[in-house]
Design an enzyme around this catalytic site. Sequence first.
Site, PDB file in Angstrom:
ATOM      1  N   CYS A 107     -38.319  46.682 -26.736  1.00 10.46           N
ATOM      2  CA  CYS A 107     -39.124  47.801 -26.267  1.00 10.46           C
ATOM      3  C   CYS A 107     -39.373  47.692 -24.766  1.00 10.46           C
ATOM      4  CB  CYS A 107     -40.445  47.858 -27.027  1.00 10.46           C
ATOM      5  SG  CYS A 107     -40.209  48.164 -28.780  1.00 10.46           S
ATOM      6  N   PHE A 245     -33.005  57.530 -40.669  1.00 12.45           N
ATOM      7  CA  PHE A 245     -33.189  56.906 -41.986  1.00 12.45           C
ATOM      8  C   PHE A 245     -31.971  57.116 -42.884  1.00 12.45           C
ATOM      9  CE2 PHE A 245     -37.795  57.245 -40.904  1.00 12.45           C
ATOM     10  CZ  PHE A 245     -38.098  55.890 -41.016  1.00 12.45           C
ATOM     11  N   ARG A 247     -29.863  55.815 -45.150  1.00  7.00           N
ATOM     12  CA  ARG A 247     -29.852  54.620 -45.986  1.00  7.00           C
ATOM     13  C   ARG A 247     -29.761  55.012 -47.463  1.00  7.00           C
ATOM     14  NH1 ARG A 247     -35.291  51.759 -43.472  1.00  7.00           N
ATOM     15  NH2 ARG A 247     -34.670  51.781 -41.271  1.00  7.00           N
TER      16      ARG A 247
END
Length: 273
Positions: A107, A245, A247
């Site tokens: 980050c 996402f 997945r």
Amino acid sequence: MNNHMKGQLKIIKYDSDNLFETIDIAAMEYPITIYVDDEEFATIVCSPTNLQELVIGFLASEGMIRHPGQILSIDIDENRGFAYVHLKIKQSTNKEFFSKRMIGSCCGKSRQFYFYNDANTAKTILTNHLMSIHDCFKLMNQLQEDSIDFQQTGGVHNAALCTNDNILFSYSDIGRHNALDKLYGHILQNKFSVKDKVIIFSGRISSEVVLKISKIGVGILISKSAPTTLGIELANDLGITVIGFVRKQKLNIYSHPERIIEAENLSCTEMKE
């Protein structure tokens, strides 16, 4: 696995009530300081591979250059961790336009996107390229299967430029931003067309990531990770389809669903209901 991406460590491991010594593999972390026309510009903490692509992609992403033809010379001292770039036409590295800062491997210190250089280099994407949900899963699975570096260390991110059918090339780095910069550097060096291309990515989709995708010029970004609210706002503004996402046969379409065949007739409001 690229030997420059890994290091061996002697560790003590606990597994199923057993405690023992073993050798583990960890991702390498390496700082490189970039000088532009003899002025320090930035220090990046990265994986010590594909450094030329990284430097070129980073400078283009930061707005210092638009293409490699503006570079007179680039010399990288891998042993000392320095990159020396000289431009054909010298540009000011004054903080009025560029912020000298430490770019962390994860980050780090957040970069604001309202800098002068971002405003001038971010592009609205107008492509009509379409792909299917099946294509999204197929490409993500391929990225995961090909990522030996991640499988062995669990410590790197991956970014790949793809057609709907296949990965064309990919890069790994401990920093998600660095992986994208390496990808961008390769695209610029090879004058590679990004028309009707897709980027598959392993990292979080922040506003910084969306800005990089905009500068690269690709209209569809697919990630196994989550977006941020500001990232999605920016993607809507810049015409980028963001899918996160991805997945286990599930995914979320966050912006511009019109490029996904199964969702092109749905608005985001309708999809939320």
